[in-house]
Design an enzyme around this catalytic site. Structure first.
Site, PDB file in Angstrom:
ATOM      1  N   ASP A   1      -1.951  -9.524  -0.376  1.00 39.10           N
ATOM      2  CA  ASP A   1      -3.407  -9.512  -0.291  1.00 39.10           C
ATOM      3  C   ASP A   1      -4.036  -9.590  -1.677  1.00 39.10           C
ATOM      4  OD1 ASP A   1      -3.401  -9.237   2.520  1.00 39.10           O
ATOM      5  OD2 ASP A   1      -3.149  -7.069   2.356  1.00 39.10           O
TER       6      ASP A   1
ATOM      7  N   GLY B   1       0.354  -5.439   0.913  1.00 36.14           N
ATOM      8  CA  GLY B   1      -0.887  -5.425   0.151  1.00 36.14           C
ATOM      9  C   GLY B   1      -0.803  -6.197  -1.147  1.00 36.14           C
TER      10      GLY B   1
ATOM     11  N   ILE C   1       0.834  -1.194   0.000  1.00 37.83           N
ATOM     12  CA  ILE C   1       0.000   0.000   0.000  1.00 37.83           C
ATOM     13  C   ILE C   1       0.874   1.250   0.000  1.00 37.83           C
ATOM     14  CG2 ILE C   1      -1.786   1.273   1.258  1.00 37.83           C
ATOM     15  CD1 ILE C   1      -2.600  -1.380   2.537  1.00 37.83           C
TER      16      ILE C   1
ATOM     17  N   GLU D   1       3.309  -5.866   7.500  1.00 39.67           N
ATOM     18  CA  GLU D   1       2.525  -5.102   8.457  1.00 39.67           C
ATOM     19  C   GLU D   1       3.033  -5.245   9.892  1.00 39.67           C
ATOM     20  OE1 GLU D   1      -0.109  -5.688   4.911  1.00 39.67           O
ATOM     21  OE2 GLU D   1       1.319  -6.886   6.032  1.00 39.67           O
TER      22      GLU D   1
END
Length: 288
Positions: free
Chosen positions: A150, A147, A89, A170
């Site tokens: 993800d 991300g 991200i 994270e």
């Protein structure tokens, strides 16, 4: 083309095709082989290592929705430009809603609620990959971070080149992976492997990713990766049944397959497949 706008407004497929041609800011969508029903959605911010910006979170679900509506699309390859797949991200940049929530003077309660809404929207953006009725195949090379993991977890099939690495960062930032990785990864690699990745934040290689089931195939180079994933094709109905069966009991899954086939077995494509088999030729299917 004369009258093109009128046809686009009344024909969903034509409208979807026209919108795809208008292009995207963070993505590149193409059909490399016009004779095949495979479309490529490429993360296209190589200078930023394809970090997921607010624009990317808006454009990914739009692209998936358009391809879902396009009869000529039978499968989607999700790839990336540049040396890396995705750096995760994007936290910086003007107007970024994640960082704006922590701006000076903002009310903590209002900021928390605003951040919650932003996260839900980002989650929905990646869930759009999973909801696309066309099979989505991730082609990963280089670094796949945070991300980015993800994103690939929301795909149906994941392949990578030998230089690929995967990491959930994270934990290093004292936050929780909140875009679907913690929900999808245990179903893909098992709870123990998912916990290892999420709690340690360690980087894994392509071969380790294959060993734990995160990817199904590893190719020696990006060129071979691109060629390999281009050959992978799945039928639309198979994906719908797999998604339904994943979250139900065996009995419920069998019931769903029976109901699905009650309609699909009457299709012209099945008749064509049987005729082609008997005539020892390649079947010619109708567009989805």
């Amino acid at each position: 083309m004369t009258g093109g706008g009128d046809r686009g407004s009344s024909d969903p497929a034509a409208a979807a095709e026209a919108e795809l041609l208008r292009g995207f800011e963070t993505l590149a969508v193409a059909r490399p082989d016009p004779s095949a029903g495979v479309y490529e959605v490429r993360l296209n911010r190589p200078a930023q290592r394809n970090a997921l910006s607010p624009a990317a979170f808006a454009e990914i679900p739009r692209a998936m929705s358009l391809l879902d509506r396009l009869p000529s699309a039978r499968a989607v390859v999700l790839s990336a430009a540049g040396p890396h797949f995705c750096a995760g991200i994007e936290l910086g940049g003007p107007g970024n809603p994640l960082t704006a929530a922590y701006s000076k003077g903002s009310d903590p309660v209002a900021a928390a609620e605003g951040l919650r809404r932003v996260i839900l929207e980002m989650q929905e953006a990646l869930t759009a990959i999973e909801r696309c009725r066309k099979p989505v195949i991730a082609a990963v090379h280089g670094a796949c971070v945070g991300g980015g993991v993800d994103v690939v977890a929301a795909c149906d099939i994941r392949c990578c080149s030998r230089d690929a690495t995967f990491v959930l960062k994270e934990v290093d930032m004292a936050i929780v992976a909140d875009l679907g990785g913690l929900q999808r990864l245990p179903r893909i690699v098992g709870y123990g492997n998912a916990a290892d990745l999420a709690l340690t934040g360690r980087k894994i290689t392509a071969m380790e990713a294959k060993e734990m089931g995160l990817v199904s195939r590893v190719f020696d180079s990006k060129k071979e990766l691109d060629a390999g994933v281009a050959k992978i094709a799945k039928v639309m109905g198979t994906k719908a049944v797999l998604l339904r069966s994943r979250d139900v009991t065996v009995e419920q899954g069998l019931e769903h397959v029976a109901t699905w086939n009650a309609a699909m077995l009457r299709s012209n494509d099945l008749k064509e497949a049987i005729r082609a088999f008997l005539e020892k030729r390649k079947p010619v299917f109708s567009k989805l």
